[in-house]
Design an enzyme around this catalytic site. Sequence first.
Site, PDB file in Angstrom:
ATOM      1  N   ARG A  31     116.662   0.293 -24.591  1.00 53.29           N
ATOM      2  CA  ARG A  31     115.751   1.443 -24.716  1.00 53.29           C
ATOM      3  C   ARG A  31     114.890   1.632 -23.473  1.00 53.29           C
ATOM      4  O   ARG A  31     113.723   2.042 -23.571  1.00 53.29           O
ATOM      5  CB  ARG A  31     114.838   1.286 -25.946  1.00 53.29           C
ATOM      6  CG  ARG A  31     115.549   1.410 -27.265  1.00 53.29           C
ATOM      7  CD  ARG A  31     115.780   2.875 -27.612  1.00 53.29           C
ATOM      8  NE  ARG A  31     116.515   2.998 -28.847  1.00 53.29           N
ATOM      9  CZ  ARG A  31     115.951   3.209 -30.043  1.00 53.29           C
ATOM     10  NH1 ARG A  31     114.658   3.317 -30.161  1.00 53.29           N
ATOM     11  NH2 ARG A  31     116.704   3.314 -31.101  1.00 53.29           N
ATOM     12  N   ARG A  35     109.966   6.329 -24.997  1.00 58.32           N
ATOM     13  CA  ARG A  35     108.635   6.920 -25.122  1.00 58.32           C
ATOM     14  C   ARG A  35     107.513   6.135 -24.469  1.00 58.32           C
ATOM     15  O   ARG A  35     106.393   6.617 -24.399  1.00 58.32           O
ATOM     16  CB  ARG A  35     108.325   7.123 -26.608  1.00 58.32           C
ATOM     17  CG  ARG A  35     109.065   8.289 -27.211  1.00 58.32           C
ATOM     18  CD  ARG A  35     109.061   8.210 -28.717  1.00 58.32           C
ATOM     19  NE  ARG A  35     109.840   7.062 -29.143  1.00 58.32           N
ATOM     20  CZ  ARG A  35     110.020   6.707 -30.405  1.00 58.32           C
ATOM     21  NH1 ARG A  35     109.481   7.405 -31.369  1.00 58.32           N
ATOM     22  NH2 ARG A  35     110.762   5.662 -30.700  1.00 58.32           N
ATOM     23  N   ARG A  44     111.544  15.002 -22.525  1.00 56.98           N
ATOM     24  CA  ARG A  44     111.839  15.237 -23.935  1.00 56.98           C
ATOM     25  C   ARG A  44     111.148  16.520 -24.413  1.00 56.98           C
ATOM     26  O   ARG A  44     111.738  17.309 -25.157  1.00 56.98           O
ATOM     27  CB  ARG A  44     111.364  14.046 -24.759  1.00 56.98           C
ATOM     28  CG  ARG A  44     111.787  14.068 -26.216  1.00 56.98           C
ATOM     29  CD  ARG A  44     111.184  12.833 -26.870  1.00 56.98           C
ATOM     30  NE  ARG A  44     111.493  12.689 -28.268  1.00 56.98           N
ATOM     31  CZ  ARG A  44     110.957  13.406 -29.241  1.00 56.98           C
ATOM     32  NH1 ARG A  44     110.096  14.371 -28.948  1.00 56.98           N
ATOM     33  NH2 ARG A  44     111.281  13.168 -30.488  1.00 56.98           N
ATOM     34  N   ASP A  81     122.687   8.483 -28.495  1.00 54.43           N
ATOM     35  CA  ASP A  81     122.280   7.718 -29.675  1.00 54.43           C
ATOM     36  C   ASP A  81     123.504   7.308 -30.474  1.00 54.43           C
ATOM     37  O   ASP A  81     124.518   8.020 -30.470  1.00 54.43           O
ATOM     38  CB  ASP A  81     121.329   8.540 -30.562  1.00 54.43           C
ATOM     39  CG  ASP A  81     120.572   7.627 -31.530  1.00 54.43           C
ATOM     40  OD1 ASP A  81     119.551   7.057 -31.124  1.00 54.43           O
ATOM     41  OD2 ASP A  81     121.038   7.454 -32.672  1.00 54.43           O
ATOM     42  N   TYR A 158     123.560   3.762 -41.895  1.00 51.33           N
ATOM     43  CA  TYR A 158     122.808   5.028 -41.798  1.00 51.33           C
ATOM     44  C   TYR A 158     123.541   6.154 -42.528  1.00 51.33           C
ATOM     45  O   TYR A 158     122.920   7.012 -43.150  1.00 51.33           O
ATOM     46  CB  TYR A 158     122.588   5.409 -40.328  1.00 51.33           C
ATOM     47  CG  TYR A 158     121.577   4.520 -39.638  1.00 51.33           C
ATOM     48  CD1 TYR A 158     120.214   4.780 -39.743  1.00 51.33           C
ATOM     49  CD2 TYR A 158     121.973   3.412 -38.892  1.00 51.33           C
ATOM     50  CE1 TYR A 158     119.276   3.967 -39.114  1.00 51.33           C
ATOM     51  CE2 TYR A 158     121.048   2.592 -38.258  1.00 51.33           C
ATOM     52  CZ  TYR A 158     119.699   2.871 -38.376  1.00 51.33           C
ATOM     53  OH  TYR A 158     118.779   2.068 -37.775  1.00 51.33           O
TER      54      TYR A 158
HETATM   55  O1  CP3 Z   1     117.605   3.627 -23.188  1.00 53.17           O
HETATM   56  C1  CP3 Z   1     118.517   3.320 -23.964  1.00 53.17           C
HETATM   57  O2  CP3 Z   1     118.607   2.193 -24.516  1.00 53.17           O
HETATM   58  C2  CP3 Z   1     119.655   4.307 -24.200  1.00 53.17           C
HETATM   59  C3  CP3 Z   1     119.536   5.195 -25.302  1.00 53.17           C
HETATM   60  C4  CP3 Z   1     119.560   4.695 -26.732  1.00 53.17           C
HETATM   61  C5  CP3 Z   1     118.798   5.325 -27.744  1.00 53.17           C
HETATM   62  N1  CP3 Z   1     119.155   4.798 -28.947  1.00 53.17           N
HETATM   63  C6  CP3 Z   1     117.823   6.410 -27.520  1.00 53.17           C
HETATM   64  C7  CP3 Z   1     116.819   6.714 -28.565  1.00 53.17           C
HETATM   65  C8  CP3 Z   1     120.332   3.710 -27.359  1.00 53.17           C
HETATM   66  C9  CP3 Z   1     121.260   2.687 -26.736  1.00 53.17           C
HETATM   67  C10 CP3 Z   1     120.072   3.799 -28.758  1.00 53.17           C
HETATM   68  C11 CP3 Z   1     120.749   2.954 -29.759  1.00 53.17           C
HETATM   69  C12 CP3 Z   1     120.360   3.065 -31.162  1.00 53.17           C
HETATM   70  N2  CP3 Z   1     119.966   4.182 -31.853  1.00 53.17           N
HETATM   71  C13 CP3 Z   1     120.419   1.992 -32.090  1.00 53.17           C
HETATM   72  C14 CP3 Z   1     120.924   0.591 -31.773  1.00 53.17           C
HETATM   73  C15 CP3 Z   1     119.936  -0.232 -31.039  1.00 53.17           C
HETATM   74  C16 CP3 Z   1     118.703  -0.607 -31.824  1.00 53.17           C
HETATM   75  O3  CP3 Z   1     117.616  -0.145 -31.433  1.00 53.17           O
HETATM   76  O4  CP3 Z   1     118.837  -1.358 -32.815  1.00 53.17           O
HETATM   77  C17 CP3 Z   1     119.992   2.476 -33.342  1.00 53.17           C
HETATM   78  C18 CP3 Z   1     119.882   1.686 -34.609  1.00 53.17           C
HETATM   79  C19 CP3 Z   1     119.722   3.866 -33.180  1.00 53.17           C
HETATM   80  C20 CP3 Z   1     119.314   4.836 -34.233  1.00 53.17           C
HETATM   81  C21 CP3 Z   1     117.991   5.429 -33.958  1.00 53.17           C
HETATM   82  N3  CP3 Z   1     117.731   6.321 -32.945  1.00 53.17           N
HETATM   83  C22 CP3 Z   1     116.787   5.199 -34.657  1.00 53.17           C
HETATM   84  C23 CP3 Z   1     116.626   4.262 -35.834  1.00 53.17           C
HETATM   85  C24 CP3 Z   1     115.800   5.977 -34.044  1.00 53.17           C
HETATM   86  C25 CP3 Z   1     114.377   6.145 -34.511  1.00 53.17           C
HETATM   87  C26 CP3 Z   1     113.517   5.012 -34.138  1.00 53.17           C
HETATM   88  C27 CP3 Z   1     112.830   5.295 -32.846  1.00 53.17           C
HETATM   89  O5  CP3 Z   1     112.802   4.395 -31.981  1.00 53.17           O
HETATM   90  O6  CP3 Z   1     112.318   6.403 -32.710  1.00 53.17           O
HETATM   91  C28 CP3 Z   1     116.395   6.643 -32.945  1.00 53.17           C
HETATM   92  C29 CP3 Z   1     115.746   7.554 -31.996  1.00 53.17           C
HETATM   93  C30 CP3 Z   1     115.882   7.238 -30.535  1.00 53.17           C
HETATM   94  N4  CP3 Z   1     117.042   6.849 -29.914  1.00 53.17           N
HETATM   95  C31 CP3 Z   1     114.863   7.340 -29.541  1.00 53.17           C
HETATM   96  C32 CP3 Z   1     115.443   7.025 -28.310  1.00 53.17           C
HETATM   97  C33 CP3 Z   1     114.792   7.044 -26.960  1.00 53.17           C
HETATM   98  C34 CP3 Z   1     113.441   7.824 -29.799  1.00 53.17           C
HETATM   99  C35 CP3 Z   1     113.528   9.295 -30.020  1.00 53.17           C
HETATM  100  C36 CP3 Z   1     112.368  10.055 -29.515  1.00 53.17           C
HETATM  101  O7  CP3 Z   1     112.283  10.334 -28.301  1.00 53.17           O
HETATM  102  O8  CP3 Z   1     111.548  10.435 -30.354  1.00 53.17           O
END
Ligand code: CP3
Length: 349
Positions: A31, A35, A44, A81, A158
Amino acid sequence: MTDQAADRPAKTILRALAGEALPVPPVWMMRQAGRYLPEYKATRAQAGDFLSLCYTPELAAEVTLQPIRRYGFDAAILFADILLVPQALGADLWFVTGEGPRLSTIDGPDGVAALKPVDAIHETLAPVYETVRILSRALPRETTLIGFAGAPWTVATYMIAGRGTPDQGPAHRLKDEQPAAFDALMARLTEATIEYLSAQVQAGAEVVKIFDSWAGSLKGDDFDRYALAPAKRIIAALKARHPGLPIIAFPREAGAHYIRFARATGADCVALDNSVSAEWAAQKVQVDGCVQGNLAPSHLVTGGPALIAETRRIVQAFAGGPHIFNLGHGITPDADPDNVSRMIEAIRG
Ligand code: CP3
């Protein structure tokens, strides 16, 4: 005269994945585009919402590059994602601000039958491949480009519950009560993951990573059947199509299963969460190849001497073998960007 370009050593991440113990481990963060960075929040906002950001190649490439510019990480991870695959298979997907993802739910065979065929995913996912193409041109030559997908089990949790769940209860229930429907979903996701990752590699991804964030809730035989076996199948299919492709797998909270997982799946590297100690993992897991991890993300919120001590301890514990420094899970929005600089300074000295 020596040819400078030819003399340049291969990218550090690729060397570690090939089994080399480097004097300074390469580093990136799960990640790392997110944010905690003001520049991410600005892009974003420009995109309007998270999914528009994922599907707008110029902006997704921009946020992928932001942490590379700021910190000089050794790898960039494609911005996308894991839940784009269910969407490409026909699930409804939206994100609720401050809460997380929501999807249409699957509670039996009809829901699985209604999904689109695997071939159809590329229509939705084409912008992601375009992001990869932009990045493979734009990245500094020493930076490795990592593509990724969710593992079938984690993505299924999910799709079944329609949201994140603390114990993956709905997915466990479908698995135990309607095994045929559950197996059909897992099979569809396994094949879709192979096609999706293969398309990322064709577009320019140099390494791929498979995220099984909820692998830890699979116990006993279930771990082998639904975490280990799908990973093995995906890795074998990708390596048959793309010989030499390095693959990182992350069966989060697998505990003692990490040992068998590392041996049996054919992954070049396993990513370690922060529930296992680096000293244990060095003895038990790193003997079988490269490991990635495993600083607790909370240290990037709290910082101070503990961040430095813990970073150095992990570097030291894994110094005898191939290691890519990373966190045990994603960096959180409340992390201090300056703590990331301090972590990198402690690694690179
Ligand atoms: O920078 C990176 O790592 C690359 C991008 C990336 C994102 N999600 C962007 C993201 C990657 C590799 C993921 C993987 C992901 N997404 C996983 C597996 C890794 C882990 O964290 O366990 C999972 C389970 C998800 C599903 C997901 N996406 C959730 C549960 C959420 C909400 C929780 C949160 O952190 O907000 C997201 C949203 C998400 N994916 C964000 C980002 C940057 C935040 C969204 C925002 O900008 O509001």
